[in-house]
Structures are given as C-alpha cells and as structure tokens.
Write an enzyme that holds these catalytic residues in place. Sequence first.
Site, PDB file in Angstrom:
ATOM      1  N   HIS A   1      10.014 -59.664  17.186  1.00  0.00           N
ATOM      2  CA  HIS A   1      11.192 -58.859  16.864  1.00  0.00           C
ATOM      3  C   HIS A   1      12.313 -59.127  17.885  1.00  0.00           C
ATOM      4  O   HIS A   1      12.031 -59.536  19.013  1.00  0.00           O
ATOM      5  CB  HIS A   1      10.854 -57.360  16.943  1.00  0.00           C
ATOM      6  CG  HIS A   1      10.025 -56.853  15.812  1.00  0.00           C
ATOM      7  ND1 HIS A   1       8.863 -56.153  16.017  1.00  0.00           N
ATOM      8  CD2 HIS A   1      10.202 -56.902  14.462  1.00  0.00           C
ATOM      9  CE1 HIS A   1       8.350 -55.813  14.839  1.00  0.00           C
ATOM     10  NE2 HIS A   1       9.133 -56.250  13.884  1.00  0.00           N
TER      11      HIS A   1
ATOM     12  N   CYS B   1       8.718 -49.854  20.560  1.00  0.00           N
ATOM     13  CA  CYS B   1       8.063 -49.763  19.247  1.00  0.00           C
ATOM     14  C   CYS B   1       7.447 -48.395  18.977  1.00  0.00           C
ATOM     15  O   CYS B   1       7.275 -48.000  17.831  1.00  0.00           O
ATOM     16  CB  CYS B   1       6.937 -50.788  19.138  1.00  0.00           C
ATOM     17  SG  CYS B   1       7.270 -52.342  19.938  1.00  0.00           S
TER      18      CYS B   1
END
Length: 256
Positions: A164, A251
């Site tokens: 990511h 996250c």
Amino acid sequence: MFKNCIVRKPAKSMVEGITSAPELGKPDYELALKQHEQYVKALESCGVKVLVLEAMEDFPDSCFVEDVAICTDKCAVITNPGAASRNKEILGIEPAIREYFNDEDVHRITSPGTLDGGDVMMVGNHFYIGLSERTNMEGANQLIEHLGKYGKTGEAVPLFEVLHLKTALAYLENNHLIVGGEFITHPTFEKFNKIEITEDEAYACNCIWMNDTIIVPEGYPKTQKAIEDKGFKIITVDTSEYRKLDGGLSCLSLRF
Ligand code: CIR
C-alpha cells in the site's frame, strides 16, 4: 486534530490472514490481542475517543480497518477492497461509520473501481492515492470525485514495490513526511521535508501522527531518533504480530 478512532479487535482467524512474508511465521493471537490493547491505550493517550469493534471471525484481516473506509472531517467513503477475501469487511464497518457521519456524507467506491484505505494518504485537504494491486484508477477517480464535493482534491500515485502507499509513507503534518523505498526519490514528494527511512527499518515507515504525538512501531531505533530529532514526541507500540500479516500501526485504525 483527530477526535475519534475506530479499531476492530483481531479475530482468532487472523492466523490465516493474507501475508507476503510467510517466513515470519503465523501471528501469535494472544500476543496480538495484548498488542492491540496497548495500541488502543496509545491512541487514547493522544486525546481521542476510541470505538473498539468486536472481532469478525469470518474475516481474518478485519482488524486492519484502515482499508475499508476513508474518514475525513466532513465525509466518509466506504471502500471496495481489492482483495476478494477482504471485500465483505465493508459490511461490518458501515454501521459504525454511520454513527459519526450524516447519511448524505457517506459515499462508496463501487466496481469496477477498487480501493484500499491503506493506499490513501491525507495531507490537509489533498489526498495521495496509491495505484497498487488493491487500488485501481477507477477507484481513485471515484474517491477524488467524492472528495471534490467537499472542496478536497486528490491525485493518483503509481506504486510498484510495496503493498500500500502508506506501507512506505507517513505524513507527520507541518510538511514532514516519512519516506522509504521507492518514494525516497519520487518527484511527487520532493516538496516535503523528508525523513528518509533506511531499508533495514523499512517497516517503520508505517508510523501515525496522532495530535502532535507520533506513534512508532517498537524496535526501530534509527527511525525513532530521526523523528525525535525533528522535535516530535514519540510513543512506541509493538506490532510484531501484525507485521507478520503485512500490517502496521496505520492499518489498525480509522482516525478522524
Ligand atoms: C492485507 O494483505 O490486506 C492484510 N494482511 C494487511 C493489510 C494492511 N493494511 C494496510 O496497510 N492499510
């Protein structure tokens, strides 16, 4: 300043979560739970209210709530996660999101657009959106359109080496940006005051700014010193069990 955070307790099934690093071994669930509690305490110590959602056993990666929604000061966008095993996690986050936002300010990314929140980095009213294996251009464009209704802007950033965007970037406010790997020399981020993270501490790029305190993963002394040298106050939290699933500090929460 952030006022609220949403987190989700890890499920016992997390041991079956997606990973690109099976050589690190499976997470120890009991230790992961303890680390999660420490994480929540660290967030609370930064002056935010934390909503702790119950574990979702059917979804091994569901503790990584960052990927299923984008929350801003004015609106929220429920994402369309790019990994099939994670896609339906959105059903579990939506009711929680609606507790904070008016119905007309809750939007969605829809197929063929896909988007994971881990690919979205907020810098004031501008959003950098990583084009990854999880997030496509259609998803990025939908997000930019939704944000535009609130005077916010966005731009897509192709990425090649990391899962990511925020695996290797963290914005620390006041133009400070933690950068690692492929982003160290990336022209898009030249204008920032960069804190460069060396390859041996690459995991520590995933820090979070929480109301003037930076939460840093435990065990990365060079990164810690580099951030402290910029005058930031630091808290460390051990996320070793989440690292085994390619997950880190950002996250594990939605912050808004
Ligand atoms: C996944 O592959 O989706 C999870 N194992 C890790 C998600 C990490 N989330 C994030 O970087 N925002």
